[in-house]
Every structure is written in structure tokens, then in C-alpha cells.
Enzyme design. Structure first.
Site, PDB file in Angstrom:
ATOM      1  N   CYS A   1      -1.754 -21.819   5.606  1.00  0.00           N
ATOM      2  CA  CYS A   1      -1.482 -23.068   4.869  1.00  0.00           C
ATOM      3  C   CYS A   1      -1.093 -22.819   3.414  1.00  0.00           C
ATOM      4  CB  CYS A   1      -2.691 -23.998   4.927  1.00  0.00           C
ATOM      5  SG  CYS A   1      -4.060 -23.448   3.879  1.00  0.00           S
TER       6      CYS A   1
ATOM      7  N   CYS B   1      -8.843 -23.348   6.762  1.00  0.00           N
ATOM      8  CA  CYS B   1      -8.018 -23.611   7.955  1.00  0.00           C
ATOM      9  C   CYS B   1      -8.111 -22.459   8.968  1.00  0.00           C
ATOM     10  CB  CYS B   1      -6.564 -23.845   7.550  1.00  0.00           C
ATOM     11  SG  CYS B   1      -5.678 -22.353   7.122  1.00  0.00           S
TER      12      CYS B   1
ATOM     13  N   ILE C   1       0.491  -1.704  -8.097  1.00  0.00           N
ATOM     14  CA  ILE C   1      -0.167  -2.984  -7.809  1.00  0.00           C
ATOM     15  C   ILE C   1      -1.561  -2.983  -8.427  1.00  0.00           C
ATOM     16  CG2 ILE C   1       1.126  -3.496  -5.713  1.00  0.00           C
ATOM     17  CD1 ILE C   1      -1.260  -2.120  -4.188  1.00  0.00           C
ATOM     18  N   ASP C   2      -1.779  -2.056  -9.370  1.00  0.00           N
ATOM     19  CA  ASP C   2      -3.131  -1.899  -9.918  1.00  0.00           C
ATOM     20  C   ASP C   2      -3.348  -2.624 -11.239  1.00  0.00           C
ATOM     21  OD1 ASP C   2      -1.768  -0.254 -11.744  1.00  0.00           O
ATOM     22  OD2 ASP C   2      -2.327   1.583 -10.699  1.00  0.00           O
TER      23      ASP C   2
ATOM     24  N   THR D   1      -2.669   8.266 -10.597  1.00  0.00           N
ATOM     25  CA  THR D   1      -3.548   9.329 -10.071  1.00  0.00           C
ATOM     26  C   THR D   1      -4.351   9.931 -11.234  1.00  0.00           C
ATOM     27  OG1 THR D   1      -1.896  11.085 -10.267  1.00  0.00           O
ATOM     28  CG2 THR D   1      -1.981   9.938  -8.165  1.00  0.00           C
TER      29      THR D   1
ATOM     30  N   HIS E   1       6.710  -4.830  -6.802  1.00  0.00           N
ATOM     31  CA  HIS E   1       6.028  -4.937  -5.498  1.00  0.00           C
ATOM     32  C   HIS E   1       4.874  -5.928  -5.548  1.00  0.00           C
ATOM     33  CE1 HIS E   1       7.659  -0.771  -4.076  1.00  0.00           C
ATOM     34  NE2 HIS E   1       8.554  -1.739  -3.990  1.00  0.00           N
TER      35      HIS E   1
ATOM     36  N   LEU F   1       3.146  14.755 -15.854  1.00  0.00           N
ATOM     37  CA  LEU F   1       2.993  13.429 -16.477  1.00  0.00           C
ATOM     38  C   LEU F   1       2.044  13.452 -17.665  1.00  0.00           C
ATOM     39  CD1 LEU F   1       2.846  11.183 -13.297  1.00  0.00           C
ATOM     40  CD2 LEU F   1       4.474  10.942 -15.172  1.00  0.00           C
TER      41      LEU F   1
ATOM     42  N   ARG G   1       2.190   9.434  -1.406  1.00  0.00           N
ATOM     43  CA  ARG G   1       2.840  10.622  -0.842  1.00  0.00           C
ATOM     44  C   ARG G   1       2.526  11.918  -1.577  1.00  0.00           C
ATOM     45  NH1 ARG G   1       5.882   6.284  -0.840  1.00  0.00           N
ATOM     46  NH2 ARG G   1       6.545   5.423   1.171  1.00  0.00           N
TER      47      ARG G   1
ATOM     48  N   CYS H   1      -3.200 -18.021   1.587  1.00  0.00           N
ATOM     49  CA  CYS H   1      -3.522 -18.107   3.012  1.00  0.00           C
ATOM     50  C   CYS H   1      -2.243 -17.988   3.824  1.00  0.00           C
ATOM     51  CB  CYS H   1      -4.225 -19.442   3.303  1.00  0.00           C
ATOM     52  SG  CYS H   1      -4.352 -19.781   5.070  1.00  0.00           S
TER      53      CYS H   1
END
Ligand code: CNA
Length: 245
Positions: free
Chosen positions: A126, A152, A99-100, A24, A115, A232, A32, A123
């Protein structure tokens, strides 16, 4: 933060668990916190595998900025502080729920993405593989409302762990080993509400180590922490003053 710095310097092994709160400070919303994504309507559907298979546009719409706008964001003070600890030989590794990809962008070496990450997409039908940059390019060309699909017909899904999916085994096993072997484990910017990642500091406690928490909101482990702090940015400043840029 003097007690935390002292504990880090005296520890044999220090591990860290990070969450969306540390990003952040770079402008990426958390889930949250007070400005979190979960304040939006239907936000809990964005990272849900059943919803993705039903309607991948929920994810691609919800993550146009958060995931596919990531090149705009740069590492913040906590990412930099953790790099300085690692360089000083005072940090064994980072388990991250994020996930950044900002820990890697900052230069941290031992990062376990529990994560997953959007660095690769597969995909759903497939399993054809595409790199993050290729998906970004498809999205740029496709315009608003576009869903990147394989030849596909299946939709490409990022290798981010969605609710309803198993965690990446190798990364999580390494994160567990880190938590168990750390005599000081520092929890940064996570509400500790998504399991099994939220169980990592409990492993440290069970193994006899100390847990320190830095998070604005309360967490379920606060009563078991050696100390807890809210700020932080103050943590990052104290670390950078001690271990250098
Ligand atoms: P969360 O549940 O949103 O918790 C974040 C915590 O950080 C909250 O308790 C906030 O109070 C706290 N916080 C936010 N900003 C600050 C600040 N400046 N100073 C101190 N505390 C702050 O997020 P978690 O990481 O615990 O939840 C895990 C989910 C969130 C994972 O699955 C992630 O993939 C997912 N997520 C990741 C990102 C990212 O990669 N940057 C962004 C949004 C969500």
C-alpha cells in the site's frame, strides 16, 4: 598522488563517484572485495526485488548488520577528505552508490545517492511510509527473524535500489550532470561493475574530462584513466594534508 592533487587544484569542476570500498575503512564490508559480502552463500539474493517479494527475510537477515546496524559506524578518512575538499571549494558534488548515509553523517552537502537510501521504507502493498528509525525500532522489538510489516500485511522495503528496480530519477540525473560537467572526475572504491552507475565516469571521458581512479582491484576503466592508484587511505591522507581537516 601529486598529479591528482595538481589536477584537482587546476580543475574548473571536480566531481566524485564513490562505492562500497570507501566504507570498508569504517568496517562495513563491500560486495566484491576480498572480504566482500558476495563471498557469502546466496548474497546476490539480498538486494534482488524478485527475491524480496518472494521472501523478505533474505534481505532482513542479510542486512541486520549492514543496514540496521549502521548507527555503530562512523565516517572514515575518505568521507572526511571529501568534506574538506567541499569546504575548500574544490568539490562540486558526490555521486555515491553507497547506502550507508556516511557522506551526510560526515557533513558533505551535495550528495547524490544513485542507489537510493534506507532513510525511508515503503510498504510493498500500500506504499505506507516509515522512517529508518521506526523500522529499526520495529526490528529491535521484533527480535531475530522478524520482518517489519504494515497494517495491510505488506513488508516494508527500504528505498534502496534493488537489482531489478529503476534508479531514483532525480539523484541519477544530477549525478549524470555532475559527471558530464566535471573536467576532473575521481572514482573511489568501486569495482565499476554495477550499471548504470558504472557508466558515469564514461560520461566524463566522452565530454573531454579526465578520470582518476583509486581502487585496490582493477576496474574496466583503468586503461582510460589519467592515473590510477590502489590505496584509498593514502588518497585520504594526501587530500587532508592539502585541504585541511
Ligand atoms: P564493490 O563491487 O564491492 O567494489 C568495491 C571495490 O572497493 C572493490 O573493487 C575493492 O577492491 C575496493 N576496495 C575495498 N576496500 C578498499 C580499500 N580499503 N582501498 C582500496 N580499495 C578498496 O562495490 P561497488 O560500490 O562498486 O558496487 C556497487 C554496489 C555495492 C552498490 O549497489 C552498493 O549499494 C553496494 N554496497 C554498498 C555498501 C555501503 O553502502 N557501504 C556496502 C556493500 C555494498
Amino acid at each position: 598522488m601529486k598529479n591528482l592533487i595538481k589536477a584537482i587544484k587546476e580543475a574548473r569542476r571536480v566531481g566524485v563517484l564513490t562505492g562500497a570500498g570507501i566504507s570498508t575503512l569504517c568496517g562495513i564490508p563491500d560486495f566484491r572485495g576480498p572480504q566482500g559480502l558476495y563471498k557469502q552463500k546466496d548474497a546476490e539474493k539480498i538486494f534482488d526485488i524478485d527475491w524480496f517479494d518472494r521472501d523478505p527475510s533474505i534481505y532482513y537477515r542479510g542486512c541486520a548488520e549492514l543496514v540496521y546496524g549502521l548507527e555503530k559506524f562512523t565516517p572514515g578518512p575518505v568521507h572526511k577528505a571529501l568534506v574538506s575538499m567541499e569546504k575548500a571549494g574544490c568539490l562540486e558534488g558526490i555521486a555515491t552508490q553507497n547506502i550507508d548515509m556516511l557522506h551526510q553523517k560526515a557533513g558533505s552537502k551535495n550528495v547524490y545517492e544513485v542507489h537510493g537510501s534506507p532513510i525511508l521504507h515503503h510498504c510493498r502493498w500500500c506504499a505506507d511510509e516509515k522512517k529508518f528509525e521506526e523500522i529499526c525500532e520495529m526490528l529491535r522489538r521484533g527480535g531475530e527473524g522478524f520482518i517489519p510489516r504494515c497494517k495491510c500485511g505488506g513488508a516494508y522495503k527500504p528505498d534502496i535500489t534493488f537489482f531489478g528496480e529503476a534508479l531514483p530519477e532525480k539523484a541519477f540525473t544530477r549525478a549524470q550532470a555532475l559527471a558530464i560537467s566535471s573536467d576532473v572526475f575521481i572514482v573511489l572504491g568501486t569495482s565499476l561493475s554495477v550499471f548504470p552507475a558504472a557508466g558515469l565516469p564514461r560520461l566524463t571521458l566522452q565530454a573531454g574530462g579526465k578520470v582518476f581512479i583509486v581502487n585496490a582491484q582493477p576496474t574496466p576503466l583503468d586503461d582510460y584513466a589519467a592515473a590510477r592508484y590502489d590505496d584509498l587511505a593514502a588518497f585520504a591522507q594526501a587530500i587532508l594534508e592539502e585541504f585541511g581537516e
